[in-house]
Write a protein that holds these residues in place. Structure first.
Motif, PDB file in Angstrom:
ATOM      1  N   LYS A 163       0.864  -1.092   0.101  1.00 49.77           N
ATOM      2  CA  LYS A 163       0.024   0.117  -0.279  1.00 49.77           C
ATOM      3  C   LYS A 163       0.762   1.240  -0.052  1.00 49.77           C
ATOM      4  O   LYS A 163       1.970   1.297   0.420  1.00 49.77           O
ATOM      5  N   PRO A 164       0.330   2.287  -0.502  1.00 45.78           N
ATOM      6  CA  PRO A 164       1.224   3.634  -0.442  1.00 45.78           C
ATOM      7  C   PRO A 164       1.500   3.932   1.068  1.00 45.78           C
ATOM      8  O   PRO A 164       0.855   3.887   1.717  1.00 45.78           O
ATOM      9  N   VAL A 165       2.928   4.516   1.030  1.00 47.12           N
ATOM     10  CA  VAL A 165       3.570   5.245   2.378  1.00 47.12           C
ATOM     11  C   VAL A 165       4.079   6.636   1.963  1.00 47.12           C
ATOM     12  O   VAL A 165       4.756   6.598   1.276  1.00 47.12           O
ATOM     13  N   ASN A 166       3.327   7.422   2.500  1.00 44.36           N
ATOM     14  CA  ASN A 166       3.822   8.787   2.314  1.00 44.36           C
ATOM     15  C   ASN A 166       4.145   9.489   3.715  1.00 44.36           C
ATOM     16  O   ASN A 166       4.741  10.609   3.776  1.00 44.36           O
ATOM     17  N   SER A 167       4.039   8.990   4.874  1.00 52.37           N
ATOM     18  CA  SER A 167       4.615   9.468   5.980  1.00 52.37           C
ATOM     19  C   SER A 167       4.688   8.362   7.148  1.00 52.37           C
ATOM     20  O   SER A 167       4.365   7.052   6.626  1.00 52.37           O
ATOM     21  N   VAL A 168       5.300   8.826   8.377  1.00 50.18           N
ATOM     22  CA  VAL A 168       5.318   7.912   9.159  1.00 50.18           C
ATOM     23  C   VAL A 168       4.324   7.010   9.643  1.00 50.18           C
ATOM     24  O   VAL A 168       3.989   5.827  10.031  1.00 50.18           O
ATOM     25  N   SER A 169       3.018   7.883   9.837  1.00 52.02           N
ATOM     26  CA  SER A 169       1.807   6.940  10.062  1.00 52.02           C
ATOM     27  C   SER A 169       1.404   5.975   9.207  1.00 52.02           C
ATOM     28  O   SER A 169       0.805   4.989   9.696  1.00 52.02           O
ATOM     29  N   ASP A 170       1.702   6.010   8.053  1.00 49.66           N
ATOM     30  CA  ASP A 170       1.219   5.195   6.960  1.00 49.66           C
ATOM     31  C   ASP A 170       2.207   3.838   7.308  1.00 49.66           C
ATOM     32  O   ASP A 170       1.826   2.748   6.791  1.00 49.66           O
ATOM     33  N   MET A 171       2.912   3.777   8.079  1.00 50.78           N
ATOM     34  CA  MET A 171       3.964   2.581   8.385  1.00 50.78           C
ATOM     35  C   MET A 171       3.303   1.903   9.531  1.00 50.78           C
ATOM     36  O   MET A 171       3.649   0.745   9.676  1.00 50.78           O
ATOM     37  N   LYS A 172       2.176   2.401  10.258  1.00 48.71           N
ATOM     38  CA  LYS A 172       1.726   2.011  11.515  1.00 48.71           C
ATOM     39  C   LYS A 172       1.068   0.391  11.228  1.00 48.71           C
ATOM     40  O   LYS A 172       0.430   0.327  10.280  1.00 48.71           O
ATOM     41  N   GLY A 173       1.470  -0.728  12.041  1.00 50.85           N
ATOM     42  CA  GLY A 173       0.871  -2.209  11.768  1.00 50.85           C
ATOM     43  C   GLY A 173       1.656  -2.692  10.597  1.00 50.85           C
ATOM     44  O   GLY A 173       1.216  -4.028  10.407  1.00 50.85           O
ATOM     45  N   LEU A 174       2.479  -1.934   9.842  1.00 47.82           N
ATOM     46  CA  LEU A 174       2.969  -2.998   8.529  1.00 47.82           C
ATOM     47  C   LEU A 174       4.093  -4.026   9.135  1.00 47.82           C
ATOM     48  O   LEU A 174       4.811  -3.648  10.005  1.00 47.82           O
ATOM     49  N   ARG A 175       3.936  -5.073   8.626  1.00 43.83           N
ATOM     50  CA  ARG A 175       4.781  -6.186   8.954  1.00 43.83           C
ATOM     51  C   ARG A 175       5.919  -6.193   7.856  1.00 43.83           C
ATOM     52  O   ARG A 175       5.538  -6.653   6.610  1.00 43.83           O
ATOM     53  N   ILE A 176       7.248  -6.009   8.234  1.00 41.60           N
ATOM     54  CA  ILE A 176       8.208  -5.761   7.062  1.00 41.60           C
ATOM     55  C   ILE A 176       9.335  -7.035   7.359  1.00 41.60           C
ATOM     56  O   ILE A 176       9.952  -6.921   8.435  1.00 41.60           O
ATOM     57  N   ARG A 177       9.584  -7.717   6.421  1.00 39.58           N
ATOM     58  CA  ARG A 177      10.722  -8.414   6.300  1.00 39.58           C
ATOM     59  C   ARG A 177      11.995  -7.782   6.261  1.00 39.58           C
ATOM     60  O   ARG A 177      12.217  -6.857   5.541  1.00 39.58           O
ATOM     61  N   LEU A 222      15.078  -4.306  13.406  1.00 40.80           N
ATOM     62  CA  LEU A 222      13.839  -4.674  14.175  1.00 40.80           C
ATOM     63  C   LEU A 222      13.252  -3.390  14.896  1.00 40.80           C
ATOM     64  O   LEU A 222      12.207  -3.087  14.954  1.00 40.80           O
ATOM     65  N   ASP A 223      14.407  -2.748  15.614  1.00 35.02           N
ATOM     66  CA  ASP A 223      13.995  -1.586  16.287  1.00 35.02           C
ATOM     67  C   ASP A 223      13.872  -0.294  15.597  1.00 35.02           C
ATOM     68  O   ASP A 223      12.979   0.377  15.958  1.00 35.02           O
ATOM     69  N   MET A 224      14.422  -0.373  14.308  1.00 35.51           N
ATOM     70  CA  MET A 224      14.166   0.554  13.539  1.00 35.51           C
ATOM     71  C   MET A 224      12.573   0.533  13.042  1.00 35.51           C
ATOM     72  O   MET A 224      11.854   1.646  13.086  1.00 35.51           O
ATOM     73  N   CYS A 225      12.208  -0.549  12.786  1.00 32.73           N
ATOM     74  CA  CYS A 225      10.684  -0.756  12.259  1.00 32.73           C
ATOM     75  C   CYS A 225       9.737  -0.502  13.395  1.00 32.73           C
ATOM     76  O   CYS A 225       8.720   0.037  13.260  1.00 32.73           O
ATOM     77  N   GLU A 226      10.221  -0.677  14.600  1.00 33.72           N
ATOM     78  CA  GLU A 226       9.293  -0.631  15.731  1.00 33.72           C
ATOM     79  C   GLU A 226       9.040   0.758  16.051  1.00 33.72           C
ATOM     80  O   GLU A 226       8.193   1.445  16.369  1.00 33.72           O
ATOM     81  N   ALA A 227      10.271   1.599  15.891  1.00 32.52           N
ATOM     82  CA  ALA A 227      10.142   3.117  16.043  1.00 32.52           C
ATOM     83  C   ALA A 227       9.370   3.683  15.043  1.00 32.52           C
ATOM     84  O   ALA A 227       8.720   4.899  15.265  1.00 32.52           O
ATOM     85  N   LEU A 228       9.331   3.121  13.769  1.00 32.81           N
ATOM     86  CA  LEU A 228       8.294   3.776  12.737  1.00 32.81           C
ATOM     87  C   LEU A 228       6.794   3.369  12.917  1.00 32.81           C
ATOM     88  O   LEU A 228       5.916   3.462  12.062  1.00 32.81           O
ATOM     89  N   GLY A 229       6.381   2.398  14.144  1.00 24.94           N
ATOM     90  CA  GLY A 229       5.058   1.783  14.188  1.00 24.94           C
ATOM     91  C   GLY A 229       4.820   0.766  13.327  1.00 24.94           C
ATOM     92  O   GLY A 229       3.964   0.120  13.554  1.00 24.94           O
ATOM     93  N   GLU A 260      10.498  13.594   9.419  1.00 30.17           N
ATOM     94  CA  GLU A 260       9.728  13.057  10.385  1.00 30.17           C
ATOM     95  C   GLU A 260      10.220  11.522  10.380  1.00 30.17           C
ATOM     96  O   GLU A 260      10.290  10.931  11.664  1.00 30.17           O
ATOM     97  N   PHE A 261      10.634  10.851   9.431  1.00 30.23           N
ATOM     98  CA  PHE A 261      11.431   9.393   9.597  1.00 30.23           C
ATOM     99  C   PHE A 261      12.745   9.449  10.271  1.00 30.23           C
ATOM    100  O   PHE A 261      12.709   8.791  11.082  1.00 30.23           O
ATOM    101  N   GLN A 262      13.426  10.577  10.246  1.00 26.44           N
ATOM    102  CA  GLN A 262      14.567  10.773  10.790  1.00 26.44           C
ATOM    103  C   GLN A 262      14.332  10.829  12.196  1.00 26.44           C
ATOM    104  O   GLN A 262      15.116  10.242  13.080  1.00 26.44           O
ATOM    105  N   LYS A 263      13.408  11.851  12.516  1.00 25.17           N
ATOM    106  CA  LYS A 263      13.140  12.171  14.036  1.00 25.17           C
ATOM    107  C   LYS A 263      12.436  10.955  14.933  1.00 25.17           C
ATOM    108  O   LYS A 263      12.893  10.712  16.049  1.00 25.17           O
ATOM    109  N   TYR A 273      18.793   5.520  18.233  1.00 24.44           N
ATOM    110  CA  TYR A 273      20.199   5.973  18.561  1.00 24.44           C
ATOM    111  C   TYR A 273      20.138   6.148  19.889  1.00 24.44           C
ATOM    112  O   TYR A 273      21.601   5.950  20.249  1.00 24.44           O
ATOM    113  N   GLU A 274      19.449   6.247  20.791  1.00 25.94           N
ATOM    114  CA  GLU A 274      19.525   6.185  22.241  1.00 25.94           C
ATOM    115  C   GLU A 274      20.060   4.865  22.552  1.00 25.94           C
ATOM    116  O   GLU A 274      20.948   4.707  23.405  1.00 25.94           O
TER     117      GLU A 274
END
Length: 337
Positions: free
Chosen positions: A165-179, A187-194, A310-313, A319-320
């Motif tokens: 599906k289209p992704v144009n913002s961080v909110s569009d990543m919510k719930g997506l399962r990404i290999r 794994l932590d990068m994906c979690e940070a993006l929802g 937004e993705f960077q933030k 990073y922490e």
């Protein structure tokens, strides 16, 4: 007078023997060059494989045939990059081209150049790698590993999400399962993006996993996306460039120590000359793969500058958690133009 004639004859005869021996030694060098092996896991025609061949050609040319490099592609000499590195450490192989991530276990600082969304662009990454930060890391390979010598970096493009599906913002990543690759950082990068990172699937299983509703997409560069035909099932390719992990051409210190120091300097110089060659070949491959993907229904989404920020933030917790001990390098990368 006879004594003078005898001395002249002796000098002339000795010179003739010396010239004859020199000619024979020269002929022996030309007849019996040193042959070294280079392991490449990608197949023939891939950008890094083409650069390996160019490296071999230039080394043979500039050493006047004293050093011949035999390039073996497709994993013919080592099943994986880890095995190739072990071959170098043992002195069984002379050279290999591997991902920087494969060298990280030997040189911890390499982890600093692999963080998500750390680069603003490809140009920014190359300014880092060709500047003091990247060159210091190359030198660190020899100092830290003791058995390996870093010669130069090669391009491997950027990894991007591709989904159903289209992704144009961080909110569009919510719930997506990404290999993703088997990495806690990813794994932590994906979690940070929802999103939810999924490991344990190889590249050939991605299409089936999407069809069976196990995942919603994956992430990789354009050539891998195109060669796997994943555009047929996950047509939205999001140009977020979350990671840019370069390749590194490395040498065996044990093997280099057996060579004439002048030839070692030629090898090091020639390797750096092939970097621009490989970068150009990568650009050509990437453009061709993008064109094929678009022709087969792929829809490329370019994030707006605001969305990219937004993705960077969103990476702050990543990073922490993972970046504290690399923070001086990370800040230096961010400060590089």
């Amino acid at each position: 007078m006879k004594r003078l004639s005898s001395i002249v004859f002796a000098i002339t005869f000795s010179a003739a023997i010396f010239v004859s021996c020199t000619d024979k030694n020269s002929a022996t060098i030309k007849k019996h060059p040193v042959t070294l092996r280079l392991s490449e896991n990608h197949g023939a025609g891939y950008p890094t494989a083409l650069a390996d061949e160019e490296f071999a050609r230039l080394v043979k040319e500039q050493t006047e045939g004293r050093v011949v490099i035999e390039v073996r592609e497709g994993g013919a000499l080592a099943q994986n990059e880890g095995d190739a590195i072990e071959g170098l450490k043992n002195g069984d192989l002379a050279f290999t081209r591997v991902s920087a991530s494969s060298v990280a276990p030997y040189v911890d600082k390499i982890n600093a150049i692999q963080f998500p969304y750390i680069y603003k662009s490809s140009e920014h990454m190359w300014n880092v790698l060709n500047g003091s930060i990247g060159q210091e890391i190359l030198s660190e390979i020899e100092r830290t590993s003791k058995d390996l010598v870093g010669l130069c970096y090669y391009d491997a493009g950027s990894r991007n999400f591709y989904v159903t599906k289209p992704v144009n913002s961080v909110s569009d990543m919510k719930g997506l399962r990404i290999r993703v690759q088997n990495s806690q950082l990813m794994l932590d990068m994906c979690e940070a993006l929802g999103a939810k990172g999924v490991v344990g699937l190889n590249m050939t299983e991605i299409r089936g996993a999407i069809m069976n509703d196990i995942i919603d997409g994956a992430e990789n560069n354009f050539p891998s996306y195109e060669s796997n035909g994943d555009y047929s099932i996950a047509p939205y390719f999001i140009l977020d460039s979350h990671t840019r992990v370069p390749e590194i051409l490395i040498a065996s210190k044990k093997v280099l120590n057996r060579l004439d120091p002048k030839d070692v300097e030629i090898i090091k110089s020639v390797a750096k000359q092939t970097q621009e060659f490989e970068i150009q070949k990568w650009k050509e491959k990437e453009a061709a793969s993008e064109q094929i993907s678009r022709q087969n229904g792929c829809k490329v989404i370019q994030l707006t500058p605001k969305a990219y920020e937004e993705f960077q933030k969103a990476m702050a917790p990543v990073y922490e958690k993972h970046g504290q001990k690399y923070m001086s390098i990370i800040e230096a990368i961010r400060a590089t133009n």
